[in-house]
Enzyme design. Sequence first.
Site, PDB file in Angstrom:
ATOM      1  N   HIS A 308       0.823  -1.209   0.000  1.00  0.00           N
ATOM      2  CA  HIS A 308       0.000   0.000   0.000  1.00  0.00           C
ATOM      3  C   HIS A 308       0.860   1.263   0.000  1.00  0.00           C
ATOM      4  CE1 HIS A 308      -3.329  -2.677   0.607  1.00  0.00           C
ATOM      5  NE2 HIS A 308      -2.831  -3.117   1.753  1.00  0.00           N
ATOM      6  N   ASP A 311       2.306   2.814  -3.442  1.00  0.00           N
ATOM      7  CA  ASP A 311       1.677   3.852  -4.261  1.00  0.00           C
ATOM      8  C   ASP A 311       1.388   5.120  -3.468  1.00  0.00           C
ATOM      9  OD1 ASP A 311      -1.464   4.055  -3.643  1.00  0.00           O
ATOM     10  OD2 ASP A 311      -0.938   1.951  -3.513  1.00  0.00           O
ATOM     11  N   HIS A 334      -2.612   0.557  -9.035  1.00  0.00           N
ATOM     12  CA  HIS A 334      -2.565   1.861  -8.366  1.00  0.00           C
ATOM     13  C   HIS A 334      -1.186   2.511  -8.519  1.00  0.00           C
ATOM     14  CE1 HIS A 334      -6.548   1.822  -6.683  1.00  0.00           C
ATOM     15  NE2 HIS A 334      -6.352   0.640  -6.137  1.00  0.00           N
TER      16      HIS A 334
END
Length: 368
Positions: A308, A311, A334
């Site tokens: 996570h 990005d 992402h």
Amino acid sequence: IYILEPLLQARKIMEIDGSQKSGSGTIVRDAVPFSILLGKDLRITNIRAKRMKPGLRAQHLKALEAATQLCRGQVTGAEIGSKEITVTPGDCIHGGTFRWDIGTAGSATMVASCIMLLALYADKPSVYKITGGLFQDFAPSVYHMQYVLLPLLKKMGAELAVRIIRPGYVPKGGGLIEVTGIPMMSALTPLALLDRGTVKKVLGIALSSLLAERKVSERMASACRETLRGKGYLPPIDILYDTKEKPIFDKASAQPGASLAVWAETDTGCLLGSDMAGARGRPAEVIGTKVAKQLSEDLDTTATVDRHLADQLIPFAALADGWSTYVIPRMTEHIETRLWLAETILGAQTTVTHNVIKIKGIGYRRKQ
């Protein structure tokens, strides 16, 4: 070096096709603050075209309203379900105290992630109070933001903080966070994380609201520790029970809910985290096991950031003064989307080679 342009100066409108790359709300949440920082008008079409419910949802709408309010700009087409918007930025980003209520369990942290960039370039310190959902699937966790993202941004020079005032969960929402930001007088410092080093500690928080009798926090933590034990980690996990009689925040949650977060810190300063929210029909033991496995999967690679964070760091690195480098666990849509926006709108340079991301930021500084 980029500065905000005067509002009345003629400027060409930027066009972004929201169906490109991930076709998700990420495009709105990055493109809008980028346009405000550059002082350039922006049109986004085909918003969230690749999602099951295309167009703006409540959290995207509130992020738009918040961002344009901060710069005293204008946005047209901003309504639930809208697939096209046009943003006209104001001439200055204003600090101060602001309050926004999403009105649903839409993610308050997603709204926060959109406007935190703006707080760094405001004319004075900022305090944002945002009401909505705090823990849910497919959205940043407050704990991940507190203990993983923001400490790394601090190394880049960003003075940002977030705290929970009242937890809130799906389906009612009603959670409240407070985000504070101090304006930067210089550009962000690039981040260099190429050597993961050795994990020196793993920590965690198991939170549940109005679920003490079912020992949800204890069960999540126990399953998580047991799974991580097999990888050689024995993390202390804080077990928190939020009740109406003994709220652990300023205010108790209005509904039952739960969240588990764990994070690892290495001897080279890397932070990698994993988290999951509770949901109806999702046992506490499943949450604990999945959170542990996700962290273990990222730690089993040479990554210096988690999946996570990979990005989430991109917008900040794209504004920094120089090259930021870090190793990701794997490529995601992402990451691809945010790199594309950093290049297309800001003019940052980016490369990805063998899971090493390199981003040359534009050295952005706020208008003095």
